[in-house]
Structure formats: structure tokens, C-alpha cells
Design a protein around this motif. Structure first.
Motif, PDB file in Angstrom:
ATOM      1  N   ASP A  48       0.822  -0.795  -0.396  1.00 56.56           N
ATOM      2  CA  ASP A  48      -0.177   0.280  -0.319  1.00 56.56           C
ATOM      3  C   ASP A  48       0.776   1.296   0.293  1.00 56.56           C
ATOM      4  O   ASP A  48       0.562   1.759  -0.307  1.00 56.56           O
ATOM      5  CB  ASP A  48      -0.753   0.106   1.663  1.00 56.56           C
ATOM      6  CG  ASP A  48      -1.756  -0.977   1.143  1.00 56.56           C
ATOM      7  OD1 ASP A  48      -2.449  -1.152   0.111  1.00 56.56           O
ATOM      8  OD2 ASP A  48      -2.577  -1.363   2.095  1.00 56.56           O
ATOM      9  N   ALA A  49       1.809   1.264   0.936  1.00 50.54           N
ATOM     10  CA  ALA A  49       2.770   2.458   1.185  1.00 50.54           C
ATOM     11  C   ALA A  49       3.171   2.931  -0.537  1.00 50.54           C
ATOM     12  O   ALA A  49       3.699   3.713  -1.147  1.00 50.54           O
ATOM     13  CB  ALA A  49       3.682   2.148   2.112  1.00 50.54           C
ATOM     14  N   TYR A  50       4.318   1.765  -0.725  1.00 49.28           N
ATOM     15  CA  TYR A  50       4.579   1.367  -2.224  1.00 49.28           C
ATOM     16  C   TYR A  50       3.433   2.501  -3.274  1.00 49.28           C
ATOM     17  O   TYR A  50       4.150   3.079  -4.267  1.00 49.28           O
ATOM     18  CB  TYR A  50       5.361   0.304  -2.482  1.00 49.28           C
ATOM     19  CG  TYR A  50       5.749   0.421  -3.581  1.00 49.28           C
ATOM     20  CD1 TYR A  50       7.460   0.878  -4.439  1.00 49.28           C
ATOM     21  CD2 TYR A  50       5.342  -0.608  -4.645  1.00 49.28           C
ATOM     22  CE1 TYR A  50       8.431   0.916  -5.183  1.00 49.28           C
ATOM     23  CE2 TYR A  50       6.187  -0.479  -5.980  1.00 49.28           C
ATOM     24  CZ  TYR A  50       7.068   0.592  -5.949  1.00 49.28           C
ATOM     25  OH  TYR A  50       8.359   0.162  -7.569  1.00 49.28           O
ATOM     26  N   ARG A  51       2.531   1.413  -3.494  1.00 50.78           N
ATOM     27  CA  ARG A  51       1.310   1.439  -4.521  1.00 50.78           C
ATOM     28  C   ARG A  51       1.393   3.839  -4.544  1.00 50.78           C
ATOM     29  O   ARG A  51       1.104   4.349  -5.788  1.00 50.78           O
ATOM     30  CB  ARG A  51       0.560   1.360  -4.801  1.00 50.78           C
ATOM     31  CG  ARG A  51       0.700  -0.097  -5.336  1.00 50.78           C
ATOM     32  CD  ARG A  51      -0.022  -0.856  -4.930  1.00 50.78           C
ATOM     33  NE  ARG A  51      -0.195  -1.873  -5.585  1.00 50.78           N
ATOM     34  CZ  ARG A  51      -0.465  -3.757  -5.657  1.00 50.78           C
ATOM     35  NH1 ARG A  51      -1.602  -3.662  -4.602  1.00 50.78           N
ATOM     36  NH2 ARG A  51      -0.057  -4.945  -6.220  1.00 50.78           N
ATOM     37  N   GLN A  52       1.355   4.185  -2.879  1.00 48.94           N
ATOM     38  CA  GLN A  52       1.423   5.688  -3.057  1.00 48.94           C
ATOM     39  C   GLN A  52       2.141   6.210  -3.628  1.00 48.94           C
ATOM     40  O   GLN A  52       1.689   7.648  -3.873  1.00 48.94           O
ATOM     41  CB  GLN A  52       1.103   6.193  -1.478  1.00 48.94           C
ATOM     42  CG  GLN A  52      -0.356   5.427  -0.722  1.00 48.94           C
ATOM     43  CD  GLN A  52      -2.108   6.351  -1.820  1.00 48.94           C
ATOM     44  OE1 GLN A  52      -2.068   7.866  -1.760  1.00 48.94           O
ATOM     45  NE2 GLN A  52      -2.320   5.022  -2.330  1.00 48.94           N
ATOM     46  N   ASP A  53       3.636   5.711  -3.347  1.00 49.58           N
ATOM     47  CA  ASP A  53       4.471   6.455  -3.632  1.00 49.58           C
ATOM     48  C   ASP A  53       4.964   6.568  -5.488  1.00 49.58           C
ATOM     49  O   ASP A  53       5.772   7.163  -6.016  1.00 49.58           O
ATOM     50  CB  ASP A  53       5.823   6.341  -3.401  1.00 49.58           C
ATOM     51  CG  ASP A  53       5.772   6.986  -1.931  1.00 49.58           C
ATOM     52  OD1 ASP A  53       5.512   7.561  -1.658  1.00 49.58           O
ATOM     53  OD2 ASP A  53       7.194   6.572  -1.594  1.00 49.58           O
ATOM     54  N   LEU A  54       4.175   5.238  -5.935  1.00 53.39           N
ATOM     55  CA  LEU A  54       3.904   5.344  -7.224  1.00 53.39           C
ATOM     56  C   LEU A  54       3.236   5.623  -7.726  1.00 53.39           C
ATOM     57  O   LEU A  54       1.895   5.252  -8.074  1.00 53.39           O
ATOM     58  CB  LEU A  54       3.824   3.825  -7.980  1.00 53.39           C
ATOM     59  CG  LEU A  54       4.590   3.241  -9.080  1.00 53.39           C
ATOM     60  CD1 LEU A  54       5.338   2.781  -9.324  1.00 53.39           C
ATOM     61  CD2 LEU A  54       4.066   0.920  -8.900  1.00 53.39           C
ATOM     62  N   CYS A  55       3.609   6.153  -9.819  1.00 49.38           N
ATOM     63  CA  CYS A  55       2.106   6.810 -10.728  1.00 49.38           C
ATOM     64  C   CYS A  55       2.700   5.752 -11.812  1.00 49.38           C
ATOM     65  O   CYS A  55       3.920   6.229 -11.686  1.00 49.38           O
ATOM     66  CB  CYS A  55       2.858   8.206 -11.012  1.00 49.38           C
ATOM     67  SG  CYS A  55       1.586   8.655 -12.271  1.00 49.38           S
ATOM     68  N   THR A  76      -8.646   8.435 -11.531  1.00 54.31           N
ATOM     69  CA  THR A  76      -6.911   8.383 -10.897  1.00 54.31           C
ATOM     70  C   THR A  76      -6.338   9.072  -9.996  1.00 54.31           C
ATOM     71  O   THR A  76      -5.883   8.256  -9.538  1.00 54.31           O
ATOM     72  CB  THR A  76      -5.302   8.431 -12.374  1.00 54.31           C
ATOM     73  OG1 THR A  76      -6.675   9.303 -13.258  1.00 54.31           O
ATOM     74  CG2 THR A  76      -6.611   7.460 -13.443  1.00 54.31           C
ATOM     75  N   ALA A  77      -6.409   9.871 -10.143  1.00 54.29           N
ATOM     76  CA  ALA A  77      -5.634  11.314  -8.777  1.00 54.29           C
ATOM     77  C   ALA A  77      -6.416  10.834  -7.490  1.00 54.29           C
ATOM     78  O   ALA A  77      -5.778  10.702  -6.679  1.00 54.29           O
ATOM     79  CB  ALA A  77      -6.502  12.754  -8.866  1.00 54.29           C
ATOM     80  N   ALA A  78      -7.159  10.371  -7.369  1.00 54.57           N
ATOM     81  CA  ALA A  78      -8.434   9.604  -6.589  1.00 54.57           C
ATOM     82  C   ALA A  78      -7.525   8.607  -6.284  1.00 54.57           C
ATOM     83  O   ALA A  78      -7.444   8.035  -4.481  1.00 54.57           O
ATOM     84  CB  ALA A  78     -10.045   9.213  -6.432  1.00 54.57           C
ATOM     85  N   LEU A  79      -7.126   7.530  -6.318  1.00 52.50           N
ATOM     86  CA  LEU A  79      -6.562   6.013  -6.595  1.00 52.50           C
ATOM     87  C   LEU A  79      -4.992   6.157  -6.087  1.00 52.50           C
ATOM     88  O   LEU A  79      -4.829   5.538  -5.542  1.00 52.50           O
ATOM     89  CB  LEU A  79      -6.070   5.116  -8.112  1.00 52.50           C
ATOM     90  CG  LEU A  79      -7.906   4.531  -8.776  1.00 52.50           C
ATOM     91  CD1 LEU A  79      -7.293   4.539 -10.047  1.00 52.50           C
ATOM     92  CD2 LEU A  79      -8.200   3.492  -8.012  1.00 52.50           C
ATOM     93  N   GLN A 126       1.128  12.483  -6.569  1.00 55.77           N
ATOM     94  CA  GLN A 126       1.840  13.073  -5.079  1.00 55.77           C
ATOM     95  C   GLN A 126       3.064  11.437  -5.628  1.00 55.77           C
ATOM     96  O   GLN A 126       4.171  11.725  -4.847  1.00 55.77           O
ATOM     97  CB  GLN A 126       1.415  13.493  -4.574  1.00 55.77           C
ATOM     98  CG  GLN A 126       0.010  14.913  -4.413  1.00 55.77           C
ATOM     99  CD  GLN A 126      -0.365  15.351  -3.211  1.00 55.77           C
ATOM    100  OE1 GLN A 126      -0.365  14.262  -1.717  1.00 55.77           O
ATOM    101  NE2 GLN A 126      -1.364  16.485  -2.968  1.00 55.77           N
ATOM    102  N   ALA A 127       2.994  11.205  -6.349  1.00 52.83           N
ATOM    103  CA  ALA A 127       3.531  10.013  -5.916  1.00 52.83           C
ATOM    104  C   ALA A 127       5.482  10.560  -5.983  1.00 52.83           C
ATOM    105  O   ALA A 127       5.845  11.304  -7.466  1.00 52.83           O
ATOM    106  CB  ALA A 127       3.846   8.840  -7.259  1.00 52.83           C
ATOM    107  N   ARG A 128       5.856  10.117  -5.073  1.00 51.67           N
ATOM    108  CA  ARG A 128       7.739   9.938  -5.891  1.00 51.67           C
ATOM    109  C   ARG A 128       8.414   9.394  -6.978  1.00 51.67           C
ATOM    110  O   ARG A 128       9.745  10.066  -7.685  1.00 51.67           O
ATOM    111  CB  ARG A 128       8.371   9.204  -4.309  1.00 51.67           C
ATOM    112  CG  ARG A 128       7.856  10.952  -3.051  1.00 51.67           C
ATOM    113  CD  ARG A 128       8.766  10.479  -2.515  1.00 51.67           C
ATOM    114  NE  ARG A 128       9.941   9.531  -2.202  1.00 51.67           N
ATOM    115  CZ  ARG A 128      10.071   8.493  -1.067  1.00 51.67           C
ATOM    116  NH1 ARG A 128       9.597   8.157  -0.434  1.00 51.67           N
ATOM    117  NH2 ARG A 128      11.490   8.045  -1.041  1.00 51.67           N
ATOM    118  N   LEU A 129       7.940   8.023  -7.204  1.00 53.11           N
ATOM    119  CA  LEU A 129       8.520   6.980  -8.419  1.00 53.11           C
ATOM    120  C   LEU A 129       7.902   7.091  -9.586  1.00 53.11           C
ATOM    121  O   LEU A 129       6.354   6.943  -9.638  1.00 53.11           O
ATOM    122  CB  LEU A 129       8.559   6.398  -7.991  1.00 53.11           C
ATOM    123  CG  LEU A 129       9.420   5.286  -8.511  1.00 53.11           C
ATOM    124  CD1 LEU A 129      10.822   5.618  -9.384  1.00 53.11           C
ATOM    125  CD2 LEU A 129       9.613   3.282  -7.810  1.00 53.11           C
TER     126      LEU A 129
END
Length: 183
Positions: A48-55, A76-79, A126-129
């Protein structure tokens, strides 16, 4: 190891596994040997944390043809855990050269317009990756430059990008780390 503010350019001929590698990085395909780490932990232990950091943007635009441009971007922004502010989507669409298309059904857009809408998700993320598979496909010269500038701004804020491309596109003043896959 890819550090903040850097990008990895994955190169190679068609069919050598570039897309497969990106899908593994995203946790969408199994890794046959070894592990992929994020924040010093295997991605499988922090899905879950990784997916929040990933686009991730793949070959396909991943747009719902029966939805409007605005509906696609809000969804897609809500996802990604983001709720765009009023006017933000219009501003992003203007920046990506598809101003005034927000209420239009995606099925009525040209292929280039669809690609610009898909890539506009990056500006809302807002993803870092950012993991981008052939992001410059179906883009004109102005679109390529605009996307390269967006990636450069993401890197300047400490973001990371992994991308494949058959076009050599400079991304700001930051030289890529190179990974060339061979058959």
C-alpha cells in the motif's frame, strides 16, 4: 540504486524485456530472482505504501473511453490519494495542450490528445516514483519538450523516474543512469 532527484533510462531493442522489467518494478509481474526494494524494504512487504509512492504509465493510456476527460483524471487522482483542487484539472489540461477538453468523452479524442490526457496524470500525482513506459509515443515535438520539462521539475523536487524510450530525450541537466537490456 536510484537516488532521489535521479532517473533511470532503460534501453534496448524491442522484445528484450523493458516493459517486463518496468512491470516488475511496479509489482505487477513476479520477479524471478532477487527482490525490488523501496525505502530499504522489499516492495512486497509494503504494497500500500509503495503504491502511494508510485505512478505508472504504460504503453496503453489506461483511460476509460466512455468517461469524460475530467472523470478520468478525478478517478485516477483519487486512486493515488489525491483530490484535485477546483481549477487544477483545467490548468493541467491547458498545460498539456488539451484545454477545453475536460467535458469531452475520451473516445472522441485523437490518439495524441489521449496520450496528453494520460500523461497529465503526472502533474496531478504526488507519487515520488514515476515509472513511464514509452512516454513520448504519439507526442509531437512540443509535447516531448513539455513532458521532458515536467519530468525535470519532478526530479528537481527530489522525485525519481524510470523510463523506457526509443527516442533519446534530454531531461533537464540531469544525466540518466543507463540500463541497456540485451537479448
Amino acid at each position: 540504486m536510484l537516488e532521489a532527484g535521479h532517473w533511470l533510462y532503460v534501453a534496448g531493442a524491442n522484445g528484450v524485456g523493458k516493459t517486463s522489467l518496468l512491470r516488475m518494478v511496479c509489482g505487477l509481474a513476479p520477479v524471478e530472482a532477487g527482490q525490488i526494494f523501496w525505502n530499504d524494504q522489499p516492495i512486497q512487504t509494503q504494497r500500500d505504501a509503495y503504491r502511494q509512492d508510485l505512478c505508472y504509465l504504460g504503453h496503453l493510456n489506461a483511460l476509460q473511453e466512455s468517461m469524460t476527460v475530467n472523470e478520468n483524471l478525478v478517478f485516477t487522482a483519487a486512486l493515488g490519494g489525491v483530490a484535485p483542487e477546483p481549477g487544477q484539472i483545467d490548468s493541467v489540461l491547458t498545460h498539456f495542450g488539451v484545454r477545453g477538453r475536460g467535458a469531452q468523452l475520451v473516445r472522441h479524442l485523437s490518439q495524441g490528445q489521449k496520450r496528453r490526457v494520460a500523461l497529465s496524470r503526472l502533474a496531478l500525482s504526488q507519487a515520488r516514483l514515476w515509472v513511464l513506459d514509452e512516454p513520448f509515443v504519439a507526442m509531437d515535438e512540443a509535447g516531448v519538450r513539455m513532458l521532458a520539462d515536467l519530468i525535470a521539475a519532478h526530479l528537481a523536487k527530489g522525485g525519481l523516474t524510470v523510463l523506457t524510450s526509443h527516442q533519446v530525450v534530454p531531461i533537464g541537466n540531469i544525466a540518466p543512469q543507463m540500463l541497456e537490456l540485451r537479448a
